[in-house]
Motif scaffolding. Sequence first.
Motif, PDB file in Angstrom:
ATOM      1  N   LEU A 203     -82.413  -5.034  20.087  1.00  0.00           N
ATOM      2  CA  LEU A 203     -83.346  -5.249  18.986  1.00  0.00           C
ATOM      3  C   LEU A 203     -84.708  -4.633  19.296  1.00  0.00           C
ATOM      4  O   LEU A 203     -85.364  -4.076  18.400  1.00  0.00           O
ATOM      5  CB  LEU A 203     -83.472  -6.751  18.708  1.00  0.00           C
ATOM      6  N   ASP A 204     -85.125  -4.683  20.544  1.00  0.00           N
ATOM      7  CA  ASP A 204     -86.398  -4.061  20.934  1.00  0.00           C
ATOM      8  C   ASP A 204     -86.363  -2.552  20.698  1.00  0.00           C
ATOM      9  O   ASP A 204     -87.346  -1.975  20.211  1.00  0.00           O
ATOM     10  CB  ASP A 204     -86.717  -4.352  22.403  1.00  0.00           C
ATOM     11  N   GLU A 205     -85.240  -1.903  21.021  1.00  0.00           N
ATOM     12  CA  GLU A 205     -85.106  -0.469  20.771  1.00  0.00           C
ATOM     13  C   GLU A 205     -85.180  -0.175  19.268  1.00  0.00           C
ATOM     14  O   GLU A 205     -85.774   0.815  18.851  1.00  0.00           O
ATOM     15  CB  GLU A 205     -83.775   0.048  21.297  1.00  0.00           C
ATOM     16  N   ALA A 206     -84.573  -1.047  18.465  1.00  0.00           N
ATOM     17  CA  ALA A 206     -84.579  -0.870  17.015  1.00  0.00           C
ATOM     18  C   ALA A 206     -86.003  -0.923  16.474  1.00  0.00           C
ATOM     19  O   ALA A 206     -86.432  -0.052  15.711  1.00  0.00           O
ATOM     20  CB  ALA A 206     -83.719  -1.952  16.349  1.00  0.00           C
ATOM     21  N   ARG A 207     -86.730  -1.936  16.869  1.00  0.00           N
ATOM     22  CA  ARG A 207     -88.119  -2.072  16.406  1.00  0.00           C
ATOM     23  C   ARG A 207     -88.980  -0.908  16.873  1.00  0.00           C
ATOM     24  O   ARG A 207     -89.794  -0.382  16.119  1.00  0.00           O
ATOM     25  CB  ARG A 207     -88.694  -3.390  16.886  1.00  0.00           C
TER      26      ARG A 207
ATOM     27  N   ASN B 170     -93.522  -3.254   7.564  1.00  0.00           N
ATOM     28  CA  ASN B 170     -92.602  -4.205   6.948  1.00  0.00           C
ATOM     29  C   ASN B 170     -91.158  -3.800   7.269  1.00  0.00           C
ATOM     30  O   ASN B 170     -90.621  -2.884   6.667  1.00  0.00           O
ATOM     31  CB  ASN B 170     -92.834  -4.227   5.433  1.00  0.00           C
ATOM     32  N   ILE B 171     -90.565  -4.480   8.234  1.00  0.00           N
ATOM     33  CA  ILE B 171     -89.182  -4.194   8.627  1.00  0.00           C
ATOM     34  C   ILE B 171     -88.295  -5.331   8.139  1.00  0.00           C
ATOM     35  O   ILE B 171     -88.547  -6.488   8.433  1.00  0.00           O
ATOM     36  CB  ILE B 171     -89.061  -4.055  10.156  1.00  0.00           C
ATOM     37  N   ALA B 172     -87.269  -4.978   7.383  1.00  0.00           N
ATOM     38  CA  ALA B 172     -86.329  -5.976   6.877  1.00  0.00           C
ATOM     39  C   ALA B 172     -85.146  -6.103   7.826  1.00  0.00           C
ATOM     40  O   ALA B 172     -84.550  -5.109   8.225  1.00  0.00           O
ATOM     41  CB  ALA B 172     -85.836  -5.580   5.494  1.00  0.00           C
ATOM     42  N   MET B 173     -84.845  -7.339   8.188  1.00  0.00           N
ATOM     43  CA  MET B 173     -83.640  -7.608   8.975  1.00  0.00           C
ATOM     44  C   MET B 173     -82.659  -8.306   8.057  1.00  0.00           C
ATOM     45  O   MET B 173     -82.951  -9.373   7.530  1.00  0.00           O
ATOM     46  CB  MET B 173     -83.960  -8.473  10.190  1.00  0.00           C
ATOM     47  N   VAL B 174     -81.521  -7.685   7.874  1.00  0.00           N
ATOM     48  CA  VAL B 174     -80.549  -8.197   6.908  1.00  0.00           C
ATOM     49  C   VAL B 174     -80.239  -9.676   7.107  1.00  0.00           C
ATOM     50  O   VAL B 174     -80.320 -10.437   6.146  1.00  0.00           O
ATOM     51  CB  VAL B 174     -79.274  -7.327   6.906  1.00  0.00           C
TER      52      VAL B 174
ATOM     53  N   GLU C 116     -73.365  10.098  18.013  1.00  0.00           N
ATOM     54  CA  GLU C 116     -73.914  11.179  17.183  1.00  0.00           C
ATOM     55  C   GLU C 116     -75.198  10.756  16.482  1.00  0.00           C
ATOM     56  O   GLU C 116     -76.099  11.566  16.274  1.00  0.00           O
ATOM     57  CB  GLU C 116     -72.886  11.615  16.138  1.00  0.00           C
ATOM     58  N   HIS C 117     -75.279   9.494  16.117  1.00  0.00           N
ATOM     59  CA  HIS C 117     -76.447   9.010  15.372  1.00  0.00           C
ATOM     60  C   HIS C 117     -77.602   8.581  16.272  1.00  0.00           C
ATOM     61  O   HIS C 117     -78.634   8.145  15.769  1.00  0.00           O
ATOM     62  CB  HIS C 117     -76.037   7.858  14.452  1.00  0.00           C
ATOM     63  N   GLN C 118     -77.486   8.715  17.551  1.00  0.00           N
ATOM     64  CA  GLN C 118     -78.588   8.334  18.430  1.00  0.00           C
ATOM     65  C   GLN C 118     -79.796   9.249  18.267  1.00  0.00           C
ATOM     66  O   GLN C 118     -80.886   8.898  18.700  1.00  0.00           O
ATOM     67  CB  GLN C 118     -78.137   8.299  19.887  1.00  0.00           C
ATOM     68  N   THR C 119     -79.613  10.392  17.618  1.00  0.00           N
ATOM     69  CA  THR C 119     -80.736  11.284  17.360  1.00  0.00           C
ATOM     70  C   THR C 119     -80.899  11.589  15.871  1.00  0.00           C
ATOM     71  O   THR C 119     -81.652  12.473  15.501  1.00  0.00           O
ATOM     72  CB  THR C 119     -80.566  12.610  18.127  1.00  0.00           C
ATOM     73  N   HIS C 120     -80.209  10.870  15.024  1.00  0.00           N
ATOM     74  CA  HIS C 120     -80.285  11.084  13.571  1.00  0.00           C
ATOM     75  C   HIS C 120     -81.691  10.737  13.077  1.00  0.00           C
ATOM     76  O   HIS C 120     -82.331   9.822  13.583  1.00  0.00           O
ATOM     77  CB  HIS C 120     -79.238  10.205  12.872  1.00  0.00           C
ATOM     78  N   SER C 121     -82.163  11.457  12.084  1.00  0.00           N
ATOM     79  CA  SER C 121     -83.540  11.243  11.604  1.00  0.00           C
ATOM     80  C   SER C 121     -83.708  10.003  10.739  1.00  0.00           C
ATOM     81  O   SER C 121     -84.830   9.524  10.573  1.00  0.00           O
ATOM     82  CB  SER C 121     -84.010  12.470  10.823  1.00  0.00           C
ATOM     83  N   GLN C 122     -82.635   9.452  10.191  1.00  0.00           N
ATOM     84  CA  GLN C 122     -82.763   8.290   9.307  1.00  0.00           C
ATOM     85  C   GLN C 122     -81.957   7.076   9.737  1.00  0.00           C
ATOM     86  O   GLN C 122     -82.343   5.953   9.436  1.00  0.00           O
ATOM     87  CB  GLN C 122     -82.350   8.655   7.882  1.00  0.00           C
ATOM     88  N   ILE C 123     -80.824   7.294  10.369  1.00  0.00           N
ATOM     89  CA  ILE C 123     -79.958   6.186  10.760  1.00  0.00           C
ATOM     90  C   ILE C 123     -79.743   6.262  12.268  1.00  0.00           C
ATOM     91  O   ILE C 123     -79.258   7.267  12.775  1.00  0.00           O
ATOM     92  CB  ILE C 123     -78.587   6.264  10.052  1.00  0.00           C
ATOM     93  N   ARG C 124     -80.093   5.190  12.957  1.00  0.00           N
ATOM     94  CA  ARG C 124     -79.938   5.176  14.409  1.00  0.00           C
ATOM     95  C   ARG C 124     -79.043   4.031  14.844  1.00  0.00           C
ATOM     96  O   ARG C 124     -79.014   2.979  14.211  1.00  0.00           O
ATOM     97  CB  ARG C 124     -81.289   4.982  15.101  1.00  0.00           C
ATOM     98  N   PHE C 125     -78.364   4.247  15.928  1.00  0.00           N
ATOM     99  CA  PHE C 125     -77.593   3.208  16.600  1.00  0.00           C
ATOM    100  C   PHE C 125     -78.288   2.967  17.929  1.00  0.00           C
ATOM    101  O   PHE C 125     -78.535   3.918  18.681  1.00  0.00           O
ATOM    102  CB  PHE C 125     -76.160   3.672  16.868  1.00  0.00           C
TER     103      PHE C 125
ATOM    104  N   LEU D 142     -85.014  -0.881   8.044  1.00  0.00           N
ATOM    105  CA  LEU D 142     -83.953  -1.865   7.895  1.00  0.00           C
ATOM    106  C   LEU D 142     -83.204  -1.993   9.216  1.00  0.00           C
ATOM    107  O   LEU D 142     -82.849  -0.985   9.827  1.00  0.00           O
ATOM    108  CB  LEU D 142     -83.005  -1.383   6.795  1.00  0.00           C
ATOM    109  N   ILE D 143     -82.997  -3.231   9.659  1.00  0.00           N
ATOM    110  CA  ILE D 143     -82.243  -3.485  10.886  1.00  0.00           C
ATOM    111  C   ILE D 143     -81.005  -4.302  10.542  1.00  0.00           C
ATOM    112  O   ILE D 143     -81.097  -5.318   9.862  1.00  0.00           O
ATOM    113  CB  ILE D 143     -83.090  -4.245  11.926  1.00  0.00           C
TER     114      ILE D 143
END
Length: 107
Positions: free
Chosen positions: A98-102, A2-6, A85-94, A32-33
């Motif tokens: 959209l395919d990369e996000a999913r 279940n992924i929520a897209m704002v 910096e957040h490209q390797t963060h464990s909880q928040i990614r940039f 969350l995306i």
Amino acid sequence: MNIAMVPQEGLKLQSVQNIPKVIGMGMSADGLILLAEDLPQTFFDLCTGFAGEFFQKLVNYQIHSVLVLPDFNAYGKRFSELAHEHQTHSQIRFVRTLDEARAWLEG
């Protein structure tokens, strides 16, 4: 999963007053995306504290989140550095797509 897209949920993160609603949505989902076009310019200005406050709540509530920003550099040097910096963060990614996000949330 279940992924929520704002934007699909009819909610935009337009001010710090929207943070609790977005956090609530994220808590009821597996991820969350957020898309760049659904964020105000003040979000990208790190001097406002908007992004920092939002990210801190995401971490506190352990909500896996992805921000889809096709061009990290479009939002200024400081925000670009944060995104990298957040490209390797464990909880928040940039990510850039959209395919990369999913893929990251489902991985």
